[in-house]
Design an enzyme around this catalytic site. Structure first.
Site, short mmCIF file in Angstrom:
data_model
loop_
_atom_site.label_atom_id
_atom_site.label_comp_id
_atom_site.label_asym_id
_atom_site.label_seq_id
_atom_site.Cartn_x
_atom_site.Cartn_y
_atom_site.Cartn_z
N ASN A 1 -25.40 32.97 6.58
CA ASN A 1 -26.29 33.53 5.55
C ASN A 1 -27.79 33.34 5.84
O ASN A 1 -28.62 33.43 4.95
CB ASN A 1 -25.91 32.99 4.16
N PHE B 1 -14.89 25.68 5.28
CA PHE B 1 -15.89 26.24 6.19
C PHE B 1 -16.73 25.17 6.89
O PHE B 1 -17.60 25.49 7.70
CB PHE B 1 -16.82 27.21 5.42
N LYS C 1 -31.76 29.50 10.00
CA LYS C 1 -30.62 29.08 10.83
C LYS C 1 -30.70 29.72 12.23
O LYS C 1 -31.47 30.67 12.44
CB LYS C 1 -29.33 29.42 10.09
N GLU D 1 -34.01 16.41 1.53
CA GLU D 1 -34.03 17.24 2.73
C GLU D 1 -35.37 17.17 3.46
O GLU D 1 -35.42 17.13 4.69
CB GLU D 1 -33.67 18.69 2.35
N HIS E 1 -31.34 28.43 4.64
CA HIS E 1 -30.97 27.41 3.66
C HIS E 1 -32.23 27.10 2.86
O HIS E 1 -33.31 27.03 3.43
CB HIS E 1 -30.50 26.12 4.36
N ARG F 1 -31.14 37.17 2.01
CA ARG F 1 -29.72 37.27 2.36
C ARG F 1 -29.18 38.69 2.11
O ARG F 1 -28.36 39.18 2.88
CB ARG F 1 -28.92 36.23 1.58
N TYR G 1 -25.50 18.37 5.36
CA TYR G 1 -24.44 19.12 4.67
C TYR G 1 -23.29 18.21 4.18
O TYR G 1 -22.16 18.68 4.03
CB TYR G 1 -23.86 20.20 5.60
P1 CMP Z 1 -26.51 26.85 2.77
O1 CMP Z 1 -27.41 27.28 1.67
O2 CMP Z 1 -27.12 26.42 4.04
O3 CMP Z 1 -25.61 25.65 2.21
C1 CMP Z 1 -24.30 25.40 2.63
C2 CMP Z 1 -23.80 26.43 3.58
O4 CMP Z 1 -22.40 26.48 3.74
C3 CMP Z 1 -24.16 27.81 3.05
O5 CMP Z 1 -25.52 28.02 3.09
C4 CMP Z 1 -23.28 28.68 3.93
O6 CMP Z 1 -23.83 28.81 5.23
C5 CMP Z 1 -22.03 27.82 4.01
N1 CMP Z 1 -21.04 28.25 3.00
C6 CMP Z 1 -21.06 28.00 1.68
N2 CMP Z 1 -19.99 28.55 1.07
C7 CMP Z 1 -19.28 29.16 2.05
C8 CMP Z 1 -18.07 29.91 2.07
N3 CMP Z 1 -17.39 30.14 0.96
N4 CMP Z 1 -17.65 30.39 3.25
C9 CMP Z 1 -18.34 30.16 4.40
N5 CMP Z 1 -19.48 29.46 4.44
C10 CMP Z 1 -19.97 28.96 3.28
#
Ligand code: CMP
Length: 147
Positions: free
Chosen positions: A112, A57, A9, A126, A115, A102, A49
């Site tokens: 985080n 979020f 990211k 994807e 992905h 992470r 997404y």
């Molecule tokens: P990713 O694996 O990219 O897939 C969906 C993304 O949404 C996830 O990583 C986080 O960046 C975000 N995400 C998922 N759950 C939450 C949460 N509870 N609060 C904030 N961001 C979230």
């Protein structure tokens, strides 16, 4: 052979840790068969997404993911979807153990840092969304003997 999609990211480039994060996959012995830097459009990120649309979020996730370039890659190998998910650690960073990407680099779930596809269906979808077939370069390990 199984393939998985990984995206570093925008914060990864901004923190200058692209090399460190990629090293986590390489030192495990995984094979990168596609790699590129991309500035993602809102449209692409919203498709990627889609399952999160409407979640609290969601808007911030879209804003963050389009806030700067990302590094997109495909990793190939037996069982790589599960292996990469274990290296990356759980989505909830408070549960991500030290030693995972992470766990070592992220303290907010929204940021985080990486992905990774969570199933064969997600990986296929994807990979198609982010890569053209000619951007994928499967290679053999034989050349490693020259180095
Ligand atoms: P990713 O694996 O990219 O897939 C969906 C993304 O949404 C996830 O990583 C986080 O960046 C975000 N995400 C998922 N759950 C939450 C949460 N509870 N609060 C904030 N961001 C979230």
């Amino acid at each position: 052979m199984e393939r998985t999609f990984v995206m570093l990211k925008p914060g990864v480039l901004q923190r200058r840790i692209v090399g460190e994060v990629l090293h986590r996959f390489e030192r495990k012995g995984l094979k990168i068969i596609a790699l590129k830097m991309m500035q993602l459009s809102e449209e692409l990120v919203k498709t990627h997404y889609k399952e999160h649309e409407g979640k609290p979020f969601y808007e911030k996730l879209i804003a963050y993911t389009t806030s700067g370039p990302v590094i997109a890659l495909i990793i190939e190998g037996e069982g790589v979807i599960a292996t990469v998910r274990r290296l990356v650690g759980p989505t909830d960073v408070t549960a991500a153990l030290p030693g995972t990407i992470r766990g070592d680099y992220a303290y907010q779930t929204r940021l985080n840092i990486v992905h990774a596809s969570d199933s064969p269906e997600a990986a296929e979808r994807e990979i198609k969304l982010f890569f053209e077939p000619e951007e994928i370069h499967p290679w053999e390990d034989g050349n490693a003997r020259w180095f």
